[in-house]
Design a protein around this motif. Structure first.
Motif, short mmCIF file in Angstrom:
data_model
loop_
_atom_site.label_atom_id
_atom_site.label_comp_id
_atom_site.label_asym_id
_atom_site.label_seq_id
_atom_site.Cartn_x
_atom_site.Cartn_y
_atom_site.Cartn_z
N ASN A 109 0.79 -0.88 -0.21
CA ASN A 109 -0.13 0.31 -0.09
C ASN A 109 1.10 1.17 0.21
O ASN A 109 0.60 2.04 -0.06
N ARG A 265 -6.36 -0.05 -7.38
CA ARG A 265 -6.57 -1.07 -6.17
C ARG A 265 -6.57 -2.14 -7.39
O ARG A 265 -6.98 -2.44 -8.24
N LEU A 266 -6.39 -2.83 -6.76
CA LEU A 266 -5.66 -5.06 -7.02
C LEU A 266 -5.99 -5.57 -5.90
O LEU A 266 -5.71 -5.83 -5.27
N GLY A 267 -6.61 -6.91 -7.17
CA GLY A 267 -5.98 -8.58 -5.77
C GLY A 267 -6.00 -9.82 -6.87
O GLY A 267 -6.57 -9.60 -7.69
N GLU A 273 -5.51 -7.95 -0.94
CA GLU A 273 -5.55 -6.60 -2.40
C GLU A 273 -4.37 -5.54 -1.87
O GLU A 273 -3.67 -5.41 -0.95
N GLN A 274 -4.70 -4.90 -2.87
CA GLN A 274 -2.81 -4.14 -2.57
C GLN A 274 -4.26 -2.01 -2.90
O GLN A 274 -5.11 -2.60 -4.08
N THR A 275 -3.66 -1.52 -2.29
CA THR A 275 -3.43 -0.40 -2.19
C THR A 275 -2.86 0.78 -2.63
O THR A 275 -2.24 0.87 -1.93
#
Length: 282
Positions: A109, A265-267, A273-275
């Motif tokens: 993040n 944002r990804l997962g 997940e990441q932001t």
């Protein structure tokens, strides 16, 4: 197990998620999530711990990369047929390999820093494979025995640096912050089939990537075996296995690239997940 690292950059501590999703501090038992602690023997020692006796971290704050001391950050290009098509590239006959500088690695993040002179900074959600046992000339049938687990990677890329400045791809892939890894290292026993994981990415809430690892051209076991024919793989090495379609350079009617102040944002299914917020380089 879901293993993680938390704390200020450069001072991260190892941790583990318990059954209730609480972070437990591993630092009294494990110096860091690197080297021998990623081997089958090291992971078995961690698995044998009574998590209820480990200190709970009520406010873990910042998460770092879920793997420490990465020796090699190896990436696979054009490993999804539909992504190759959107870039206008032919389907590779063998895996395309390139290296990403380990100095690009950041927490999941942390901000993504758009480099000076960049005009084409792009996103790529990818499945990361963490090596847990030395691999040298391994067969595809034996390859998975050398995998410690999996993690989420954003293979951030600067396309002009990558394809318009001569030479190899590495210089378009290696800027500081171009390798967010985590939030967790999920051990291999918790991922039933790495070739059947949904994956997605949004920019400012707009869906850009929506794919699955089932459409990989070269699966994880083949990649581990293949790479081990050219270089040894060591515990803590990370392989980023390619991205599905929907990257900025492939958007129609015209490509779109990242600007400062955007939110990525990804997962990946089961891997968290990441932001990231994009920032301009100072």
């Amino acid at each position: 197990m879901k293993l993680l690292r938390y704390g200020r950059k450069g001072s991260e501590k190892p941790g583990i998620l318990d059954a209730a999703g609480r972070v437990r501090d591993l630092s009294a038992e494990v110096p860091d999530l690197s080297g021998r602690w990623l081997t089958p023997e090291g992971l078995a020692e961690i698995a044998a711990l009574d998590l209820g006796l480990l200190p709970e971290v009520a406010e873990p704050g910042r998460l770092g990369s879920c793997v420490a001391g990465v020796g090699k950050f190896i990436c696979v290009g054009l490993n999804y047929a539909d992504h190759a098509a959107e870039t206008g590239a032919p389907i590779p006959q063998e895996p395309i390999l390139f290296m990403k500088a380990t100095s690009a690695i950041t927490g999941p993040n942390d901000p993504v820093i758009i480099p000076r002179g960049s005009t084409k900074t792009d996103w790529e959600v990818e499945l990361g494979v963490v090596i847990g046992r030395e691999a040298r000339y391994v067969t595809q049938a034996d390859a998975m025995n050398h995998v410690a687990g999996y993690c989420l990677v954003n293979d951030v890329s600067e396309r002009a640096f990558q394809t318009e400045r001569g030479g190899q791809w590495t210089k378009g892939k290696s800027a500081d912050s171009f390798g967010p890894i985590g939030p967790w290292l999920v051990t291999r026993d918790e991922v039933a089939d790495p070739q059947n994981l949904s994956m997605w990415l949004t920019v400012d809430g707009v869906q850009r990537q929506n794919g699955s690892t089932k459409t990989m051209i070269f699966p994880v076991d083949m990649l581990v075996s293949y790479i081990s024919q050219f270089m040894s793989l060591q515990p803590g090495d990370v392989i980023s296995t390619g991205t599905p379609p929907g990257v900025g350079m492939g958007l129609k009617p015209e490509p779109q690239y990242l600007k400062p102040g955007q939110t990525i944002r990804l997962g990946i299914e089961g891997l968290g997940e990441q932001t990231q917020i994009t920032e301009a380089a100072a």
